[in-house]
Write a protein that holds these residues in place. Sequence first.
Motif, PDB file in Angstrom:
ATOM      1  N   GLU A  14       0.817  -1.216   0.000  1.00  0.00           N
ATOM      2  CA  GLU A  14       0.000   0.000   0.000  1.00  0.00           C
ATOM      3  C   GLU A  14       0.858   1.277   0.000  1.00  0.00           C
ATOM      4  O   GLU A  14       0.569   2.228  -0.729  1.00  0.00           O
ATOM      5  CB  GLU A  14      -0.871  -0.064   1.260  1.00  0.00           C
ATOM      6  CG  GLU A  14      -1.785   1.095   1.484  1.00  0.00           C
ATOM      7  CD  GLU A  14      -2.609   0.902   2.772  1.00  0.00           C
ATOM      8  OE1 GLU A  14      -2.498  -0.176   3.406  1.00  0.00           O
ATOM      9  OE2 GLU A  14      -3.343   1.829   3.121  1.00  0.00           O
ATOM     10  N   ALA A  34     -10.559   2.538  -3.779  1.00  0.00           N
ATOM     11  CA  ALA A  34     -10.660   1.102  -3.518  1.00  0.00           C
ATOM     12  C   ALA A  34     -10.361   0.376  -4.823  1.00  0.00           C
ATOM     13  O   ALA A  34     -10.965   0.682  -5.858  1.00  0.00           O
ATOM     14  CB  ALA A  34     -12.056   0.735  -3.005  1.00  0.00           C
ATOM     15  N   THR A  91      -7.292   1.257  -0.494  1.00  0.00           N
ATOM     16  CA  THR A  91      -7.681   0.011   0.138  1.00  0.00           C
ATOM     17  C   THR A  91      -8.097  -0.980  -0.935  1.00  0.00           C
ATOM     18  O   THR A  91      -8.293  -0.614  -2.089  1.00  0.00           O
ATOM     19  CB  THR A  91      -8.831   0.244   1.145  1.00  0.00           C
ATOM     20  OG1 THR A  91      -9.120  -0.975   1.810  1.00  0.00           O
ATOM     21  CG2 THR A  91     -10.088   0.740   0.446  1.00  0.00           C
ATOM     22  N   GLN A  92      -8.209  -2.240  -0.536  1.00  0.00           N
ATOM     23  CA  GLN A  92      -8.676  -3.241  -1.485  1.00  0.00           C
ATOM     24  C   GLN A  92     -10.197  -3.314  -1.422  1.00  0.00           C
ATOM     25  O   GLN A  92     -10.771  -3.268  -0.325  1.00  0.00           O
ATOM     26  CB  GLN A  92      -8.066  -4.598  -1.137  1.00  0.00           C
ATOM     27  CG  GLN A  92      -8.169  -5.583  -2.281  1.00  0.00           C
ATOM     28  CD  GLN A  92      -7.404  -6.858  -1.998  1.00  0.00           C
ATOM     29  OE1 GLN A  92      -7.541  -7.457  -0.939  1.00  0.00           O
ATOM     30  NE2 GLN A  92      -6.594  -7.275  -2.952  1.00  0.00           N
ATOM     31  N   GLY A  93     -10.838  -3.420  -2.576  1.00  0.00           N
ATOM     32  CA  GLY A  93     -12.287  -3.514  -2.616  1.00  0.00           C
ATOM     33  C   GLY A  93     -12.780  -3.299  -4.037  1.00  0.00           C
ATOM     34  O   GLY A  93     -11.983  -3.009  -4.935  1.00  0.00           O
ATOM     35  N   ARG A 116     -13.945  -5.742   4.299  1.00  0.00           N
ATOM     36  CA  ARG A 116     -12.536  -5.396   4.481  1.00  0.00           C
ATOM     37  C   ARG A 116     -12.363  -4.650   5.815  1.00  0.00           C
ATOM     38  O   ARG A 116     -11.506  -4.977   6.601  1.00  0.00           O
ATOM     39  CB  ARG A 116     -12.098  -4.506   3.315  1.00  0.00           C
ATOM     40  CG  ARG A 116     -10.624  -4.280   3.238  1.00  0.00           C
ATOM     41  CD  ARG A 116      -9.976  -5.263   2.264  1.00  0.00           C
ATOM     42  NE  ARG A 116      -8.545  -5.312   2.463  1.00  0.00           N
ATOM     43  CZ  ARG A 116      -7.795  -6.370   2.220  1.00  0.00           C
ATOM     44  NH1 ARG A 116      -8.336  -7.464   1.743  1.00  0.00           N
ATOM     45  NH2 ARG A 116      -6.492  -6.335   2.420  1.00  0.00           N
ATOM     46  N   HIS A 117     -13.212  -3.648   6.016  1.00  0.00           N
ATOM     47  CA  HIS A 117     -13.120  -2.831   7.226  1.00  0.00           C
ATOM     48  C   HIS A 117     -14.251  -3.118   8.201  1.00  0.00           C
ATOM     49  O   HIS A 117     -14.209  -2.698   9.340  1.00  0.00           O
ATOM     50  CB  HIS A 117     -13.150  -1.342   6.871  1.00  0.00           C
ATOM     51  CG  HIS A 117     -12.053  -0.919   5.964  1.00  0.00           C
ATOM     52  ND1 HIS A 117     -12.182  -0.920   4.599  1.00  0.00           N
ATOM     53  CD2 HIS A 117     -10.791  -0.487   6.220  1.00  0.00           C
ATOM     54  CE1 HIS A 117     -11.058  -0.492   4.056  1.00  0.00           C
ATOM     55  NE2 HIS A 117     -10.199  -0.232   4.996  1.00  0.00           N
ATOM     56  N   ASN A 153     -19.861   1.073   0.493  1.00  0.00           N
ATOM     57  CA  ASN A 153     -18.602   1.801   0.666  1.00  0.00           C
ATOM     58  C   ASN A 153     -18.918   3.141   1.304  1.00  0.00           C
ATOM     59  O   ASN A 153     -19.827   3.845   0.859  1.00  0.00           O
ATOM     60  CB  ASN A 153     -17.955   1.984  -0.723  1.00  0.00           C
ATOM     61  CG  ASN A 153     -16.604   2.670  -0.661  1.00  0.00           C
ATOM     62  OD1 ASN A 153     -16.459   3.717  -0.043  1.00  0.00           O
ATOM     63  ND2 ASN A 153     -15.616   2.093  -1.329  1.00  0.00           N
ATOM     64  N   HIS A 174      -2.985  -3.261   3.055  1.00  0.00           N
ATOM     65  CA  HIS A 174      -4.130  -3.687   2.249  1.00  0.00           C
ATOM     66  C   HIS A 174      -3.728  -4.437   0.978  1.00  0.00           C
ATOM     67  O   HIS A 174      -4.547  -5.122   0.393  1.00  0.00           O
ATOM     68  CB  HIS A 174      -4.988  -2.477   1.878  1.00  0.00           C
ATOM     69  CG  HIS A 174      -5.875  -2.038   2.992  1.00  0.00           C
ATOM     70  ND1 HIS A 174      -6.969  -2.753   3.383  1.00  0.00           N
ATOM     71  CD2 HIS A 174      -5.809  -0.974   3.824  1.00  0.00           C
ATOM     72  CE1 HIS A 174      -7.573  -2.148   4.379  1.00  0.00           C
ATOM     73  NE2 HIS A 174      -6.886  -1.058   4.682  1.00  0.00           N
TER      74      HIS A 174
END
Lengths: 312, 312
Positions: free
Chosen positions: A3, A87, A120-122, B49-50, B125, B309
Motif C-alpha cells: 500500500e 478502492a 484500500t482493497q475492494g 474489508r473494514h 462503501n 491492504h
Amino acid sequence: MGEFDLIRRYFQRPAGVGVEVGVGDDCAVLAPTPGARWLVSSDMLVEGRHFLSTVDPARLGHKALAVNLSDLAACGATPRGFTLALALPRVDDAWLAGLSRGLFALADAHACPLVGGDTTQGPLNLCITVFGEALAGQALLRSGARVGDDIWVSGRLGDARLALEVFRGAVALAGDGFTQVRAAMECPTPRVALGQALRGIATAVIDVSDGLLGDLGHILAASGVGARIDVDALPRSAVLAAQAAGLQRVCVLAGGDDYELVFTAPPQARLPDVGVPLTRIGCIEAEPGLRVVDAHGAAVDHGLRSFDHFAS
Amino acid sequence: MGEFDLIRRYFQRPAGVGVEVGVGDDCAVLAPTPGARWLVSSDMLVEGRHFLSTVDPARLGHKALAVNLSDLAACGATPRGFTLALALPRVDDAWLAGLSRGLFALADAHACPLVGGDTTQGPLNLCITVFGEALAGQALLRSGARVGDDIWVSGRLGDARLALEVFRGAVALAGDGFTQVRAAMECPTPRVALGQALRGIATAVIDVSDGLLGDLGHILAASGVGARIDVDALPRSAVLAAQAAGLQRVCVLAGGDDYELVFTAPPQARLPDVGVPLTRIGCIEAEPGLRVVDAHGAAVDHGLRSFDHFAS
C-alpha cells in the motif's frame, strides 16, 4: 507492491502552493487565504455505474477529478486541493500509472494538488473531495435566481448521453462521431474559469451532472421561482443534431454527465468571455414549475425526469 | 425513495457553527478561523474489508467518522466538519436510520457537522473526508521525534484484533469478554481531546490504525530516528491479558484498528490529563530501526509486520 509503495509510486509528489503538509502524514495541512471561505465538495465514482470497466484509466483519472472541479466551478471557487480515496480490486501497475497521469494532468492545469487520501482493497471505487476558496459572500449558490432573469448554459448538452446510448447498443454511430461523443462522456471539461468569471454576475449557478431538467429544477426549488426553456435552443453538437428528434430531446434535457454550467443572470448583465460558448435557453418566471417549449412557443410534453441513483 | 429524498430524510440537518452553506448546494461553504490552518483527512471503509456485513449500522456510522476524527486527533486539530460519500447496494430504511443515528451522535459530540457528500448505488462503501483546524505551527506531525524522547500510548491496544480473531473462529471468547472486545473493534473512541492537549508537548504523534509496529515505524521514518519498546509494557485489557502470550503479542504489536494515539515527548514533559490513561512504552534512540524487548530487556523476535491492504 504494498500500500505505501503504491502511494509513493503513483500519488506522492511535492506539496503544492499553500500546502504545508501534503500526502504522508495523518492529515494534510493547508493555509487558507485570509478572508476567504472554504468550499468543499465530494463525488464518488463506482465502476459499472459512473464508468465502464473498459475505460482508459487516464480518462477515468481525469473524469474523477473533473466532476469534482465542476462543483467548485458551479460555486465560482478557486481550486486549492483534493483528496483521493481509492478502492482497488488488485494492484495493476499500468492501470495505476494511467489513472495518476490523467488525474495529475487535470490537477496541474488547475493548480489543484493532491494533498491526501486513502487506498484500500475492494470493488473499484474512486472518491474525491475537493477544496476551493471564494471571498466571503462571493460563492455562487443555487438560491439567487430572480423573476425576469435569463437562463444560460455553457458549451453543449447531450453528447455524453448519446455516447452512453451507443455503449448500450441503442444507437449506432460511426467513426469520428463516436470518438467525439465518447470524449464528451469520458473526458468532460470542468468550467472552472467560467465559474470564477461569473462571480458577481450570475444570480444562481449549478453544474449539469444529472440532466438539465433536474439540475435546473434544483435552482428553481432553491430560489422559489419557475422557468420556461426552449428545447430547440439547447446547444448540441452536429453529431447529436443528426439524430432522431426524440433522442435529441432525451439527451439535451435529461442526459446527464454534461458538466456544463447552467446559470441565471439579469437581462442587462454583461456576460464574461472566457472562450466557452454561452447560449440563452430561457427565462425565470414567477409561476412555479419548469415549462419546456419548442421554437414556436408550443408546450413540449417530454415525459422525462432527471437521473436518480435510487429511482425505482 | 429517490436519492434526494434519502439525503433529506437521513442526512440533511441545520448547518453547524461556522457553516455558511451545508448539505444541498454544489459545495459546502465554511468560514475558517482567522490564522488557523486547515487540516484534511480521508478514509474509506469497504464492506468485508473494514467491517462485516452484519455490523450494527449505528456502530458502522460511528466507526466511519471515528477513524477520520482519529486522524484529526493525531494532528491535534479541532474538528470543523465532514463530508460523507456513500455507495449503497439498495435503500434500506432501517439500516440508513441506524447509520445516520450513530454517525450524528459522534459528530454532535465533537461539534463536527456533516456539510456535504454524495450518495450512489454500488457495493457498500463509506468515504468520509474530515476537516479541522489548528493554529499555524501547532499541528502535530510524525516528523518531530528526537533521540531521548519517551514513547507513550493512550488507552489499550489489541482488543479490536482479538475481536477479529473471534469472528474468524480462531479464538473462543465468552459473554462479557467478547462484548467488550467487540465494542473496541466496532466502536472505537477517537482521542480528539488528547490530541489537542498534546499541542506544544508531543514532538511526534500518529494514531494506531494499522498496528503499533507499522504506525510507530512511520514516526521513526519521518523523524529519522530509531526506537526501543517493551512489549510487556504495552497496555492491554484483562480479557486480552488472559489469552496465550503469542496471541497477546500479535494483538498489541500488529493488531490494528486501535485508534489510540502513540506519541513521543521529552522525558521532562508534563503530560496532560484528559481522563485517558497514558502508558510509557519505550524511548527514541539514534540507532535506526525498531527494537522490541521484553520486561527483562531481552530482544523479542516477533516476526510481525503491520497491516497492509495490498501485501501479498
